[in-house]
Write a protein that holds these residues in place. Structure first.
Motif, PDB file in Angstrom:
ATOM      1  N   SER A 536      21.724 -12.261   9.942  1.00  0.00           N
ATOM      2  CA  SER A 536      21.313 -13.211   8.906  1.00  0.00           C
ATOM      3  C   SER A 536      19.886 -13.686   9.166  1.00  0.00           C
ATOM      4  O   SER A 536      19.068 -13.789   8.238  1.00  0.00           O
ATOM      5  CB  SER A 536      22.269 -14.403   8.885  1.00  0.00           C
ATOM      6  OG  SER A 536      21.869 -15.344   7.916  1.00  0.00           O
ATOM      7  N   SER A 557      25.554  -6.727   7.670  1.00  0.00           N
ATOM      8  CA  SER A 557      26.312  -7.888   8.161  1.00  0.00           C
ATOM      9  C   SER A 557      27.520  -8.179   7.285  1.00  0.00           C
ATOM     10  O   SER A 557      28.351  -9.025   7.637  1.00  0.00           O
ATOM     11  CB  SER A 557      25.407  -9.121   8.199  1.00  0.00           C
ATOM     12  OG  SER A 557      24.873  -9.384   6.909  1.00  0.00           O
ATOM     13  N   ARG A 561      30.985 -10.395   8.211  1.00  0.00           N
ATOM     14  CA  ARG A 561      31.384 -11.486   7.304  1.00  0.00           C
ATOM     15  C   ARG A 561      32.861 -11.352   6.921  1.00  0.00           C
ATOM     16  O   ARG A 561      33.575 -12.352   6.797  1.00  0.00           O
ATOM     17  CB  ARG A 561      30.529 -11.455   6.035  1.00  0.00           C
ATOM     18  CG  ARG A 561      29.061 -11.702   6.251  1.00  0.00           C
ATOM     19  CD  ARG A 561      28.762 -13.135   6.525  1.00  0.00           C
ATOM     20  NE  ARG A 561      27.353 -13.307   6.867  1.00  0.00           N
ATOM     21  CZ  ARG A 561      26.872 -14.296   7.587  1.00  0.00           C
ATOM     22  NH1 ARG A 561      27.690 -15.227   8.061  1.00  0.00           N
ATOM     23  NH2 ARG A 561      25.594 -14.383   7.854  1.00  0.00           N
ATOM     24  N   GLU A 573      26.648  -9.525  -0.088  1.00  0.00           N
ATOM     25  CA  GLU A 573      25.681  -8.853   0.782  1.00  0.00           C
ATOM     26  C   GLU A 573      25.810  -7.336   0.674  1.00  0.00           C
ATOM     27  O   GLU A 573      24.804  -6.616   0.671  1.00  0.00           O
ATOM     28  CB  GLU A 573      25.871  -9.315   2.224  1.00  0.00           C
ATOM     29  CG  GLU A 573      25.436 -10.764   2.446  1.00  0.00           C
ATOM     30  CD  GLU A 573      25.535 -11.195   3.904  1.00  0.00           C
ATOM     31  OE1 GLU A 573      26.074 -10.429   4.728  1.00  0.00           O
ATOM     32  OE2 GLU A 573      25.079 -12.310   4.216  1.00  0.00           O
TER      33      GLU A 573
END
Length: 877
Positions: A536, A557, A561, A573
Motif C-alpha cells: 500500500s 496486494s 487484502r 485493487e
C-alpha cells in the motif's frame, strides 16, 4: 456559423439539459483536422453559457506534452500538480463538484492528444465520476490520433464527425464568399471534400491566389492557406506569431520580450494589435492562442530555419531562470550535433528521475538523443527514454522511441534496459541475472536491482528449475539489502524466507522500491499483514510518480487484502491493477491479478464474474507457465463447486494443487488453498486423503513461520481432527490463529458451530455460528454467511439476519461512517472514496439520525454496538 451539424447540435442540447438536471456526462468529439471539432466545442460553450453554466477551457499544446500538468494548469489558471496524478485527480474532482453544486459546469479541452499525460489522466479520472454531478467534460481529438482513448466506463458519448454533404458545403461557401464565381465555388467544394475548415479558409486566399486550389493536396493546401494569411501583417507581427508557435504556453510578457529581441524593437504592441486585428490569434488568459492549431503548425513550418533558430535562442536567453525550459529551447536552437548540450539535457533528466518525476525526464532524453554526435550514445539515450516511458505506462511512446533507435548498436547496459521494458518469456532467469550483473558493473544499480527482482519474481510465480534458482542465489549474496533479501526469499523460500520475515514487522516502509520489494516478497511467503502495509505504501509512491507499471505490480496486494477480510478493497485493487496491467503490457501481472479477482468474486458470491474471470485466465497464452496464477484459478473453481453443493468435485479440483507435477501445483502458494481443501474434504468425506496431502505442512511451517503457513496449519489441524480431539483442537486453534486472519477465524467458528450442532449441542453451537455469520456479513462473504445462517436455523436459532442499525445505511454511507469514526476529515474521506467533500457531508447528515448520534465522536461507539469491530487489526505472525 455551424452548417450541416443539426443532429450533433441536438445531441449537445440534450446533454446540457441532462447536466442541468444533475446527470453529469462526458463527450469526446473525433474527426480529421478541419472537420469542425473546435467549432462544435465553441458552440457548446456558447449554449452552455446561455443556460447559466460556468465554463473552464483549455487546449493541448504539442510542445508541452512532456511537461506534467501543463494543460491542467492552463485549465485552472493555477498550479495543478506536484507529480502526484491521483492527488491532482482528487483535487480537480473536488473542485469541479464543489463548483457544480453552485451552478452547472462545463469543462472543455481541445486537442486532447496533445495534452500532457498527467493532465489527461487527471481529466479522465474526473470524467469517469461525473454521473451524479452537474458536470459535463467535453474534449476533441483528431481521428488520426488512434492511440488516444477517452474513458469508456461511466456515462460517455463518442461523437465522430464526418465531412459535410454537398448541400451543406455549398451553403458554407455561400456564407463565407458570396462574391466568388460559381466555377470557383464548384472547384473549391470539390477540392475541400466536405472539410469545413478548407471551405472557410480557402476562399480567403482564392481571391488573391487563383491557382491555389489546383496546386497542392488538401493537407498542404490548408496549411499554406493558414500561413498565407500571415502575409497580411508586417515582419514584427510575423515574429510574434513565430514566437507563439515556438512557445504556445508563454505569458504575454514573455512573448513580447522575445519578439522585441527578434525585431530589435522595444515596443511591439503594434505587432500584437496587428495579429489580433487580422484574426490570427485571440487573447487567452495571460497569453495568446492561435484560432486553430493548424495555424500554429503552418506558421512554424513555413518559417525559415534561421528564423526558427533565432526564436528558440531568444527564448533560451529569456528563460535563463528556468533550466528545463531554457535547455529545451537551446536544444531546438542548436544546429548540428552538440555533445555538451546533450550531456546537460541528460543531467536534467537524471535530476528529474532523482526527484521522482520520470515523465519529466523523457523529453530531455529525447532531445539529447537528437544532439549526440555518436550513434551509439543516441541509441543509449533513446532506450533510456523508452524505459521511462514504459514505467509511466506510455507503452506506445516507448515503442516509438525504440523505433528511432539503432538496436544493433545497443551495448550490454542498453540491452539490460531493454529487458526492463519487456522481460518476456524469451528471457530465462539466467539471462536476467547476467544482465543485472552487467548493469551493476556499469554503475546502474537501479537497473541491476530491477532485473534481479524481476528474476526473483519469476522464480516465485513460475517455479523454474533448480539451476535457475541457484544462479539467482549466486548473484544475491546474504545481505540486509531489501533486494537481496527479497530475491533470496523468492529463490529458496523455505531456506531463506525466514531472513526476510525477521526484517519485517511494524518498521518504516522506507522509499517506494524498498517497500515494494519487501512487500511483494512478504506476499509470496504469506506474511499478509506486512505485505498489505508495504505494498500500500509502495502503491502510494508509484501513484505520485506516475509509474503505472510499478503501480500495477503493487496492486497485487489484492491477495493479502482477501486474507485480511477486506474483500471490497481487494476487488477494487484487483480491477484497477488488471486495467493498468493491460495498459502497460504487464502480462504476468495481469494473470496474477485476474486469478485473485476470480477468487475474490467467488468469495463474495459473484459467481458469474468468477466463472468469467477463470475463463479469461485459462484462455491466456502464458497461463500454463504461471503456476502462481494456476493455483488461484483452481482455487476459484474449487470454491465455486463447493458453494454449489458439489463437494466431491470441489475436492478433486483442489487436490490437484497439492500434487507435484500437476500444472496447478506451486510449492509455496498451495498453502493458501489448504483451508479450502480441508472444507471440501470434510464435505466429501475425504479427511484421510486430505491429511496425507497436507503431511508436509507442520515441518514446512516450522521452516517458514509466516501467517499463511501458521494459519493453514492451525486451521487444518482443527477442521480435520478426529472427533475425540476436535473440541480441544477448535479451542486451541481459535486462540492460536493470527488476529489478522479475519475470514479464516470466521470459517473456523462456522466449523466449530457445525461440529457442535451435529452432536446436538444446539445451544452451544449458536454462539460460534452467530460470530461466524456476523463476521461473514461484515466482510461481504455471502456464500459463507448463508452457510452460517443455515446452521443457525438448524440449531433452532432465529432464521433471519440479526437486525443492526447499520442495515439502514447504504454501502457508501456505511463506508463514510466508518472512516469518519476513524477520525478522517471530510476531504480525506472524499479522497479515499473518490467523492466530493460536499457528498461526504450529505452522507453524514443522513447517517447521524439513523445511528442515533449527534456528533462524529459518537460514531465509533455506535458502529461498535451495531457490528463487529471495523478498525484495522495490528499485523502479527
Amino acid at each position: 456559423m455551424i452548417v450541416g451539424r443539426d443532429g450533433e447540435l441536438r445531441l449537445m442540447d440534450r446533454m446540457l439539459d441532462d447536466v442541468v438536471a444533475g446527470r453529469g456526462t462526458s463527450l469526446l468529439i473525433r474527426g480529421f483536422a478541419g472537420v469542425g471539432k473546435s467549432a462544435l466545442l465553441r458552440t457548446l460553450r456558447g449554449r452552455a453559457e446561455d443556460r447559466g453554466f460556468r465554463v473552464l477551457a483549455a487546449s493541448g499544446v504539442e510542445d508541452e506534452r512532456e511537461f506534467p500538468f501543463a494543460a491542467l494548469q492552463r485549465l485552472l489558471g493555477a498550479s495543478a500538480g506536484d507529480g502526484d496524478v491521483y492527488r491532482a485527480g482528487l483535487a480537480l474532482f473536488a473542485r469541479l463538484t464543489e463548483a457544480a453544486a453552485r451552478r452547472p459546469l462545463l469543462v472543455l479541452v481541445d486537442d486532447l492528444p496533445w495534452v500532457d499525460r498527467p493532465s489527461r489522466d487527471v481529466l479522465a479520472f474526473a470524467a469517469r465520476r461525473t454521473r451524479s454531478h452537474a458536470v459535463l467534460i467535453a474534449g476533441a481529438a483528431r481521428s488520426e490520433h488512434a492511440g488516444y482513448e477517452w474513458p469508456e466506463d461511466g456515462d460517455h458519448t463518442d461523437l465522430h464527425l464526418g465531412p459535410l454533404d454537398a448541400a451543406a458545403s455549398a451553403a458554407l461557401i455561400e456564407a463565407e464568399a458570396p462574391d466568388l464565381p460559381a466555377s470557383a465555388r464548384s472547384l473549391l467544394a470539390d477540392r475541400a471534400a466536405g472539410n469545413p475548415l478548407a471551405l472557410i479558409e480557402l476562399p480567403k486566399v482564392a481571391r488573391t491566389s487563383a491557382g491555389l486550389v489546383d496546386d497542392l493536396p488538401l493537407t498542404h493546401r490548408l496549411a499554406d492557406a493558414f500561413a498565407a494569411r500571415t502575409d497580411l501583417i508586417g515582419p514584427a507581427g510575423r515574429s510574434l506569431l513565430l514566437a507563439l508557435a515556438a512557445e504556445p504556453g508563454a505569458r504575454l510578457g514573455l512573448l513580447l520580450t522575445v519578439t522585441g529581441t527578434l525585431t530589435g524593437s522595444a515596443s511591439v504592441t503594434e505587432a500584437l494589435q496587428e495579429a489580433l486585428d487580422a484574426g490570427l490569434v485571440v487573447a487567452s488568459g495571460t497569453g495568446l492562442r492561435f484560432r486553430h492549431p493548424l495555424m500554429r503548425a503552418a506558421v512554424y513550418s513555413r518559417a525559415a530555419v534561421a528564423d526558427r533558430l533565432a526564436t528558440h535562442h531568444a527564448f533560451a536567453v529569456a528563460l535563463a531562470g528556468t533550466p528545463e525550459r531554457e535547455l529545451m529551447h537551446r536544444a531546438k536552437a542548436a544546429f548540428g550535433p552538440d555533445d555538451t548540450l546533450a550531456a546537460q539535457l541528460e543531467a536534467v533528466a537524471d535530476a528529474a528521475v532523482g526527484e521522482g518525476r520520470p515523465a519529466a525526464a523523457i523529453a530531455p532524453l529525447r532531445q539529447a538523443a537528437a544532439l549526440h554526435g555518436s550513434a551509439r550514445r543516441r541509441t543509449a539515450a533513446l532506450i533510456r527514454a523508452a524505459q521511462l516511458s514504459a514505467e509511466i505506462g506510455d507503452r506506445p511512446q516507448a515503442l516509438a522511441l525504440l523505433d528511432q533507435a539503432d538496436l544493433d548498436l545497443a551495448g550490454p547496459m542498453e540491452r539490460a534496459r531493454l529487458m526492463l521494458i519487456d522481460a518476456g518469456p524469451a528471457f530465462a532467469v539466467g539471462d536476467l541475472v547476467r544482465a543485472a550483473e552487467t548493469a551493476r558493473q556499469d554503475g546502474a544499480p537501479d537497473v541491476a536491482d530491477g532485473l534481479l527482482w524481476t528474476a526473483g519474481a519469476r522464480c516465485a510465480f513460475q517455479e523454474p528449475d533448480q539451476q535457475a534458482r541457484a544462479d539467482l542465489i549466486r548473484w544475491a549474496p546474504p545481505s540486509d539489502d531489501p533486494v537481496a533479501l527479497s530475491v533470496r526469499a523468492f529463490a529458496e523460500p523455505y531456506r531463506y524466507g525466514v531472513d526476510l520475515l525477521d526484517r519485517l514487522g511494524p518498521t518504516a516502509a522506507g522509499d517506494g522500491r524498498t517497500a515494494h520489494y519487501l512487500g511483494a516478497a512478504a506476499m509470496v511467503l504469506g506474511d499478509f499483514s506486512n505485505s498489505a502495509r508495504l505494498l500500500s505504501h509502495a502503491a502510494g509512491v508509484w501513484r505520485r510518480q506516475g509509474r503505472l507499471f510499478m503501480l500495477a505490480r503493487a496492486l497485487t496486494s489484492a491477495g493479502p487484502r482477501m486474507w485480511l477480510g477486506e474483500l471490497d478493497r481487494a476487488r477494487a485493487e484487483a480491477d484497477e491493477g488488471r486495467a493498468l496491467a493491460v495498459d502497460t503490457g504487464e502480462r504476468i501481472v495481469w494473470l496474477n491479478l485476474t486469478a485473485k479477482a476470480a477468487v475474490a468474486a467467488a468469495t463474495v458470491g459473484d459467481l458469474t464474474a468468477a466463472h468469467d474471470l477463470v475463463r479469461e485466465l485459462r484462455g491466456a497464452g502464458l497461463f500454463p507457465r504461471t503456476t502462481f496464477a494456476t493455483v488461484r484459478a483452481q482455487q476459484a473453481e474449487g470454491l465455486l463447486a463447493l458453494f454449489d453443493g458439489r463437494p466431491d468435485e470441489a475436492y478433486a479440483l483442489l487436490r490437484r494443487v497439492f500434487l507435484p507435477g500437476d500444472r496447478h501445483y506451486h510449492s509455496v502458494s498451495r498453502w493458501q488453498v489448504a483451508a479450502d481443501l480441508a472444507d471440501a474434504a470434510v464435505a466429501a468425506d475425504a479427511v484421510e486423503p486430505a491429511r496425507a496431502l497436507l503431511s508436509e505442512l507442520p515441518s514446512l511451517a516450522r521452516r517458514l513461520p509466516s501467517e499463511m503457513m501458521l494459519s493453514a496449519l492451525t486451521y487444518t489441524e482443527a477442521v480435520l481432527a478426529d472427533d475425540g480431539d476436535a473440541e480441544q483442537r477448535y479451542l486451541t486453534s481459535l486462540a492460536a490463529l493470527p488476529t489478522a486472519a479475519v475470514l479464516l477465524r470466521a470459517r473456523l467458528h462456522l466449523h466449530h458451530g457445525r461440529w457442535l450442532r451435529r452432536r446436538r449441542r444446539y445451544v452451544d453451537a449458536r454462539e460460534p455460528l452467530r460470530i461466524a455469520r456476523d463476521e461473514f456479513e461484515h466482510c461481504g462473504a455471502a456464500p459463507w454467511a448463508e452457510a452460517a445462517r443455515e446452521q443457525l436455523r438448524a440449531s433452532g436459532a432465529a432464521t433471519s439476519r440479526r437486525p443492526v442499525a447499520t442495515e439502514s445505511l447504504s454501502a457508501q454511507e456505511l463506508q463514510v461512517a466508518v472512516l469518519a469514526a476513524q477520525g478522517l476529515s471530510n476531504r480525506e474521506i472524499g479522497q479515499r472514496l473518490f467523492i466530493s467533500p460536499r457528498t461526504v457531508s450529505s452522507h453524514l447528515y443522513r447517517v447521524f439520525p439513523r445511528l442515533g448520534v449527534t456528533s462524529r465522536g459518537q460514531l465509533a461507539t455506535a458502529l461498535a454496538a451495531a457490528a463487529p469491530p471495523l478498525e484495522q487489526v495490528p499485523a502479527m505472525r
